[in-house]
Design an enzyme around this catalytic site. Structure first.
Site, PDB file in Angstrom:
ATOM      1  N   ARG A   1       0.826  -1.225   0.000  1.00  0.00           N
ATOM      2  CA  ARG A   1       0.000   0.000   0.000  1.00  0.00           C
ATOM      3  C   ARG A   1       0.858   1.273   0.000  1.00  0.00           C
ATOM      4  O   ARG A   1       0.513   2.275   0.620  1.00  0.00           O
ATOM      5  CB  ARG A   1      -0.916   0.041   1.226  1.00  0.00           C
TER       6      ARG A   1
ATOM      7  N   GLU B   1      -4.641   3.008   6.910  1.00  0.00           N
ATOM      8  CA  GLU B   1      -4.395   2.834   5.488  1.00  0.00           C
ATOM      9  C   GLU B   1      -5.062   3.982   4.745  1.00  0.00           C
ATOM     10  O   GLU B   1      -4.589   4.440   3.714  1.00  0.00           O
ATOM     11  CB  GLU B   1      -5.031   1.500   5.065  1.00  0.00           C
TER      12      GLU B   1
ATOM     13  N   SER C   1     -10.622  -0.866   3.797  1.00  0.00           N
ATOM     14  CA  SER C   1      -9.766  -1.165   4.954  1.00  0.00           C
ATOM     15  C   SER C   1      -9.312   0.152   5.581  1.00  0.00           C
ATOM     16  O   SER C   1      -8.738   0.984   4.891  1.00  0.00           O
ATOM     17  CB  SER C   1      -8.502  -1.903   4.527  1.00  0.00           C
TER      18      SER C   1
HETATM   19  N1  EPU Z   1     -10.501 -11.843  10.408  1.00  0.00           N
HETATM   20  C1  EPU Z   1     -10.966 -11.988  11.693  1.00  0.00           C
HETATM   21  N2  EPU Z   1     -12.237 -11.550  11.963  1.00  0.00           N
HETATM   22  C2  EPU Z   1     -13.043 -11.052  11.000  1.00  0.00           C
HETATM   23  C3  EPU Z   1     -12.561 -10.918   9.681  1.00  0.00           C
HETATM   24  C4  EPU Z   1     -11.277 -11.316   9.398  1.00  0.00           C
HETATM   25  O1  EPU Z   1     -10.277 -12.460  12.576  1.00  0.00           O
HETATM   26  O2  EPU Z   1     -14.171 -10.686  11.328  1.00  0.00           O
HETATM   27  C5  EPU Z   1      -9.131 -12.299  10.110  1.00  0.00           C
HETATM   28  C6  EPU Z   1      -9.174 -13.730   9.614  1.00  0.00           C
HETATM   29  O3  EPU Z   1      -8.105 -14.417  10.165  1.00  0.00           O
HETATM   30  C7  EPU Z   1      -8.922 -13.571   8.138  1.00  0.00           C
HETATM   31  C8  EPU Z   1      -7.997 -12.390   8.146  1.00  0.00           C
HETATM   32  O4  EPU Z   1      -8.520 -11.516   9.157  1.00  0.00           O
HETATM   33  O5  EPU Z   1      -8.347 -14.712   7.603  1.00  0.00           O
HETATM   34  C9  EPU Z   1      -7.865 -11.696   6.836  1.00  0.00           C
HETATM   35  O6  EPU Z   1      -9.123 -11.169   6.421  1.00  0.00           O
HETATM   36  P1  EPU Z   1      -9.358 -10.816   4.890  1.00  0.00           P
HETATM   37  O7  EPU Z   1      -9.108 -12.003   4.044  1.00  0.00           O
HETATM   38  O8  EPU Z   1     -10.691 -10.155   4.753  1.00  0.00           O
HETATM   39  O9  EPU Z   1      -8.190  -9.801   4.540  1.00  0.00           O
HETATM   40  P2  EPU Z   1      -7.546  -8.561   5.316  1.00  0.00           P
HETATM   41  O10 EPU Z   1      -6.115  -8.880   5.549  1.00  0.00           O
HETATM   42  O11 EPU Z   1      -8.350  -8.190   6.490  1.00  0.00           O
HETATM   43  C10 EPU Z   1      -6.723  -7.406   3.121  1.00  0.00           C
HETATM   44  C11 EPU Z   1      -6.817  -6.067   2.455  1.00  0.00           C
HETATM   45  C12 EPU Z   1      -8.185  -5.890   1.799  1.00  0.00           C
HETATM   46  C13 EPU Z   1      -8.375  -7.017   0.800  1.00  0.00           C
HETATM   47  C14 EPU Z   1      -8.271  -8.353   1.537  1.00  0.00           C
HETATM   48  C15 EPU Z   1      -8.392  -9.538   0.607  1.00  0.00           C
HETATM   49  C16 EPU Z   1      -5.345  -4.612   3.714  1.00  0.00           C
HETATM   50  C17 EPU Z   1      -5.241  -3.430   4.611  1.00  0.00           C
HETATM   51  N3  EPU Z   1      -6.564  -5.006   3.408  1.00  0.00           N
HETATM   52  O12 EPU Z   1      -7.663  -7.420   4.188  1.00  0.00           O
HETATM   53  O13 EPU Z   1      -8.149  -4.672   1.092  1.00  0.00           O
HETATM   54  O14 EPU Z   1      -9.632  -6.915   0.146  1.00  0.00           O
HETATM   55  O15 EPU Z   1      -6.979  -8.440   2.190  1.00  0.00           O
HETATM   56  O16 EPU Z   1      -7.207  -9.709  -0.077  1.00  0.00           O
HETATM   57  O17 EPU Z   1      -4.313  -5.153   3.294  1.00  0.00           O
HETATM   58  C18 EPU Z   1      -8.701  -2.346   1.166  1.00  0.00           C
HETATM   59  O18 EPU Z   1      -7.512  -2.124   1.033  1.00  0.00           O
HETATM   60  O19 EPU Z   1      -9.549  -1.411   1.257  1.00  0.00           O
HETATM   61  C19 EPU Z   1      -9.170  -3.721   1.270  1.00  0.00           C
HETATM   62  C20 EPU Z   1     -10.436  -4.032   1.500  1.00  0.00           C
END
Ligand code: EPU
Length: 345
Positions: free
Chosen positions: A163, A333, A236
């Site tokens: 990012r 972010e 995010s």
């Molecule tokens: N999780 C929880 N509780 C929840 C939801 C998620 O514990 O209620 C944990 C789970 O372990 C899950 C992990 O968080 O496996 C990761 O969640 P997710 O796959 O939704 O991905 P993220 O790391 O939270 C990142 C990006 C998103 C992108 C997703 C999918 C960043 C800051 N965010 O989120 O990007 O869509 O991966 O690849 O890196 C954005 O930048 O606006 C955005 C939405």
């Protein structure tokens, strides 16, 4: 056409739906419009806005906001397998993802559904489901506001990281305006299912087309993330923190199994969503701002009339609670723009 409007209301220009204005708003359709902006037109600090899907306006902006309507797709090369296509910075990035998938071109499908313009995607190095925009960027066409010349910036000079890019820092910030992004797409590359959540959608049969992957990604996003056309948010809100192996052992020793990604340099990325969830902050709210239930990495304008103070107070609450429990400092972010923009734990 170059349009200059003073005291412009930005309420409709940010997906968080914060009420704020800027001293001057300059929009342009073509590079020649951009070149015709005189230094005296740029009053105060300069910020280039896109679809406003990754910003928190913390009050009225005391300077000039630039906005691009440069939209074009130019195919600059095609060897039968790889296609080089340059896309105008003002074009909607997801329309490009949809176009690429419809032409059976691999490379952009995992990034489907991310709101925002193409130029902003390249500034922010947007990423999702195991892909980042830098993976398909070849070169950026830019207009240098200081020298008033066009410059081509190759991928190597973009300093891409999670990012992050050279365009978010001096000397490029506020000076180098991206006008077009050259992407490399492939007819033969096949799917990238490195992200577990996406691979799970294809356990029966692997996808045969980028369109199948795009549809799966849109389905996963739709189930977790708020639709910005229905409820205000900026996606995010925090970056996923990167910690040392020692810190990771300390946390997993105390908490048991912790979801994580091992990075090549030995450090460990922990989902901020998990940290926030573990602190019991899902659904927590301050005024009209709320932590989104199905993806706690997102703060939403639940009431539709949340103030930036509500969002900033909720941000502080999350940073402080996570810091007290895990000794990890979350960093936003979402770019904060305006007075009182700095939130310190
Ligand atoms: N999780 C929880 N509780 C929840 C939801 C998620 O514990 O209620 C944990 C789970 O372990 C899950 C992990 O968080 O496996 C990761 O969640 P997710 O796959 O939704 O991905 P993220 O790391 O939270 C990142 C990006 C998103 C992108 C997703 C999918 C960043 C800051 N965010 O989120 O990007 O869509 O991966 O690849 O890196 C954005 O930048 O606006 C955005 C939405």
């Amino acid at each position: 056409m170059l349009q200059i409007i003073d005291n412009y209301d930005l309420s409709g220009s940010n997906t968080f739906r914060m009420k704020a204005s800027c001293r001057r708003f300059i929009s342009y359709d073509i590079i020649q419009d951009l070149a015709s902006i005189r230094p005296a037109d740029l009053t105060g600090p300069v910020f280039h806005i896109g679809a406003g899907s990754n910003i928190l306006l913390t009050g009225d902006y005391p300077g000039t906001v630039l906005f691009s309507r440069i939209k074009y797709y130019d195919i600059l090369g095609d060897n039968g397998d790889e296609m080089l296509v340059e896309v105008g910075a003002g074009a909607t990035f997801d329309e490009f993802c949809s176009w690429a998938a419809s032409k059976h071109l691999w490379g952009a499908e995992n990034l489907s559904g991310i709101p925002g313009q193409t130029g902003a995607a390249a500034v922010q190095n947007i990423g999702a489901y195991g892909a980042e925009v830098k993976d398909i960027v070849v070169r950026l066409q830019c207009f240098n506001l200081e020298t008033r010349r066009l410059e081509a910036i190759p991928l190597e000079k973009c300093a891409y990281a999670y990012r992050d890019s050279a365009f978010k820092h001096e000397p490029f910030k506020g000076k180098m305006i991206i006008t077009g992004v050259l992407f490399r797409l492939s007819r033969s590359k096949g799917p990238n299912l490195s992200y577990k959540g996406l691979a799970r959608a294809f356990t029966q049969a692997s996808p045969k087309s980028p369109m199948e992957v795009r549809e799966a990604v849109l389905g996963i996003r739709g189930a977790k993330l708020p639709d910005p056309s229905v409820i205000g948010s900026a996606g995010s809100f925090f970056k996923n923190p990167v910690v040392s192996p020692e810190d990771f052992c300390r946390i997993s020793g105390a908490e048991g199994e912790v979801p994580h990604f091992d990075l090549p340099d030995g450090s460990v990325k922990i989902p901020a969503a998990w940290l926030i969830d573990r602190c019991g902050l899902k659904g927590a709210s301050v005024g009209g701002a709320q932590v989104w239930e199905s993806q706690p990495l997102v703060i939403v304008n639940r009431s539709g009339s949340a103030s930036s103070s509500d969002v900033l107070a909720l941000e502080s609450l999350i940073i402080n609670t996570v810091n007290e429990r895990f000794n990890i400092i979350l960093h936003p972010e979402v770019e904060h723009l305006g007075p009182g923009a700095e939130v310190k734990p």
